[in-house]
Design an enzyme around this catalytic site. Structure first.
Site, PDB file in Angstrom:
ATOM      1  N   HIS A  30     -39.909  67.649  54.569  1.00  0.00           N
ATOM      2  CA  HIS A  30     -39.245  66.363  54.867  1.00  0.00           C
ATOM      3  C   HIS A  30     -38.013  66.561  55.750  1.00  0.00           C
ATOM      4  O   HIS A  30     -37.717  65.723  56.606  1.00  0.00           O
ATOM      5  CB  HIS A  30     -38.812  65.666  53.577  1.00  0.00           C
ATOM      6  CG  HIS A  30     -39.911  64.892  52.903  1.00  0.00           C
ATOM      7  ND1 HIS A  30     -40.509  63.796  53.483  1.00  0.00           N
ATOM      8  CD2 HIS A  30     -40.508  65.048  51.701  1.00  0.00           C
ATOM      9  CE1 HIS A  30     -41.435  63.315  52.658  1.00  0.00           C
ATOM     10  NE2 HIS A  30     -41.456  64.062  51.575  1.00  0.00           N
ATOM     11  N   GLY A  68     -39.793  65.565  43.076  1.00  0.00           N
ATOM     12  CA  GLY A  68     -38.954  66.034  44.172  1.00  0.00           C
ATOM     13  C   GLY A  68     -38.604  64.886  45.097  1.00  0.00           C
ATOM     14  O   GLY A  68     -39.348  63.899  45.178  1.00  0.00           O
ATOM     15  N   HIS A  74     -42.718  71.334  49.959  1.00  0.00           N
ATOM     16  CA  HIS A  74     -43.009  69.940  50.344  1.00  0.00           C
ATOM     17  C   HIS A  74     -41.714  69.229  50.769  1.00  0.00           C
ATOM     18  O   HIS A  74     -41.674  68.564  51.812  1.00  0.00           O
ATOM     19  CB  HIS A  74     -43.668  69.219  49.158  1.00  0.00           C
ATOM     20  CG  HIS A  74     -43.899  67.750  49.392  1.00  0.00           C
ATOM     21  ND1 HIS A  74     -45.153  67.207  49.553  1.00  0.00           N
ATOM     22  CD2 HIS A  74     -43.026  66.708  49.507  1.00  0.00           C
ATOM     23  CE1 HIS A  74     -45.039  65.903  49.772  1.00  0.00           C
ATOM     24  NE2 HIS A  74     -43.764  65.569  49.726  1.00  0.00           N
ATOM     25  N   GLU A  75     -40.657  69.383  49.961  1.00  0.00           N
ATOM     26  CA  GLU A  75     -39.397  68.682  50.270  1.00  0.00           C
ATOM     27  C   GLU A  75     -38.746  69.261  51.520  1.00  0.00           C
ATOM     28  O   GLU A  75     -38.134  68.522  52.298  1.00  0.00           O
ATOM     29  CB  GLU A  75     -38.437  68.733  49.082  1.00  0.00           C
ATOM     30  CG  GLU A  75     -38.966  68.120  47.789  1.00  0.00           C
ATOM     31  CD  GLU A  75     -39.569  66.743  47.952  1.00  0.00           C
ATOM     32  OE1 GLU A  75     -39.143  65.993  48.848  1.00  0.00           O
ATOM     33  OE2 GLU A  75     -40.504  66.411  47.197  1.00  0.00           O
ATOM     34  N   GLN A 122     -35.986  60.533  52.574  1.00  0.00           N
ATOM     35  CA  GLN A 122     -36.763  59.565  51.786  1.00  0.00           C
ATOM     36  C   GLN A 122     -35.899  58.468  51.180  1.00  0.00           C
ATOM     37  O   GLN A 122     -36.420  57.516  50.591  1.00  0.00           O
ATOM     38  CB  GLN A 122     -37.518  60.279  50.666  1.00  0.00           C
ATOM     39  CG  GLN A 122     -38.585  61.228  51.165  1.00  0.00           C
ATOM     40  CD  GLN A 122     -39.328  61.838  50.020  1.00  0.00           C
ATOM     41  OE1 GLN A 122     -38.870  62.822  49.446  1.00  0.00           O
ATOM     42  NE2 GLN A 122     -40.455  61.252  49.645  1.00  0.00           N
ATOM     43  N   CYS A 141     -46.530  62.047  47.248  1.00  0.00           N
ATOM     44  CA  CYS A 141     -45.230  61.938  47.893  1.00  0.00           C
ATOM     45  C   CYS A 141     -44.707  60.531  47.627  1.00  0.00           C
ATOM     46  O   CYS A 141     -45.439  59.553  47.785  1.00  0.00           O
ATOM     47  CB  CYS A 141     -45.373  62.162  49.397  1.00  0.00           C
ATOM     48  SG  CYS A 141     -43.832  61.995  50.314  1.00  0.00           S
ATOM     49  N   LEU A 142     -43.434  60.426  47.231  1.00  0.00           N
ATOM     50  CA  LEU A 142     -42.878  59.098  46.924  1.00  0.00           C
ATOM     51  C   LEU A 142     -42.853  58.186  48.144  1.00  0.00           C
ATOM     52  O   LEU A 142     -42.797  56.966  48.000  1.00  0.00           O
ATOM     53  CB  LEU A 142     -41.464  59.237  46.336  1.00  0.00           C
ATOM     54  CG  LEU A 142     -41.391  59.853  44.932  1.00  0.00           C
ATOM     55  CD1 LEU A 142     -39.938  60.007  44.492  1.00  0.00           C
ATOM     56  CD2 LEU A 142     -42.170  59.040  43.919  1.00  0.00           C
TER      57      LEU A 142
HETATM   58 CO    CO Z   1     -42.684  63.839  49.977  1.00  0.00          CO
END
Ligand code: CO
Length: 182
Positions: free
Chosen positions: A141, A49, A137-138, A54, A95-96
């Site tokens: 963000h 995701g 989660h996204e 991000q 998380c990236l």
């Molecule tokens: Co994340």
């Protein structure tokens, strides 16, 4: 042939990750290019995701793909979590924007979502399990909420050194590219 958009990952603690993202107003070619580039960035980074903050953009756009199979790709623009439901479950989330960091996060199993796709068509869906986990989660963000905010004190302590290293690396990167205006 139009040039492909290349996106770099924005890592914690970059300030853009803390901002509340703005709704997308224009459903145009630029948005479709952004979504395609986000899918490419996510795949290249081996993520499931990715949200626009991000990649440094304050836009309410997120993409996900729980399996890597193109038919499981989902892009949600201006997503609204209309309802969270089901039992609370715990999952070891990454998380990236936090490379190498994982934490056990508790979330409701299901979510009901209203959104718009990259072409401007409305999407309504109910998701459970892993897909719901990624969407929640996204969506965090887009509100400026990060993995570190949802970590237990124990996970924060366990990841303390890694978090501090990310902060140090961010400060170094700022030194390497000083602001043009003083
Ligand atoms: Co994340």
């Amino acid at each position: 042939m139009s040039a492909e958009l290349e996106l770099d990952l924005t890592l914690y603690p970059a300030p853009v990750l803390r901002r509340v993202a703005a709704s997308v107003e224009a459903f145009d070619e630029e948005l479709e290019r952004l979504v395609a580039a986000m899918f490419a960035r996510m795949a290249a980074s081996k993520g499931v995701g990715l949200a626009a903050p991000q990649v440094g953009l304050k836009k309410r756009v997120l993409v996900l793909n729980p399996t890597g199979d193109p038919q499981d790709a989902l892009a949600l623009v201006n997503p609204k979590l209309k309802e969270l439901f089901g039992p609370k479950t715990v999952f070891d989330e990454g998380c990236l924007s936090f490379p190498g960091i994982f934490a056990e996060i508790e979330r409701p199993d299901g979510c009901r979502v209203e959104a718009i796709d990259a072409a401007g068509n409305p999407i309504q869906g109910e998701y459970t399990g892993f897909v719901s986990r990624i969407i929640q989660h996204e969506h965090d963000h887009l509100e400026g909420i990060l993995l570190v905010d949802r970590m237990s004190p124990a996970d924060k302590l366990r990841n303390k050194a890694a978090l501090e290293e990310l902060v140090a690396r961010y400060k170094d990167s700022k030194k390497a590219t000083p602001a043009r205006r003083r």
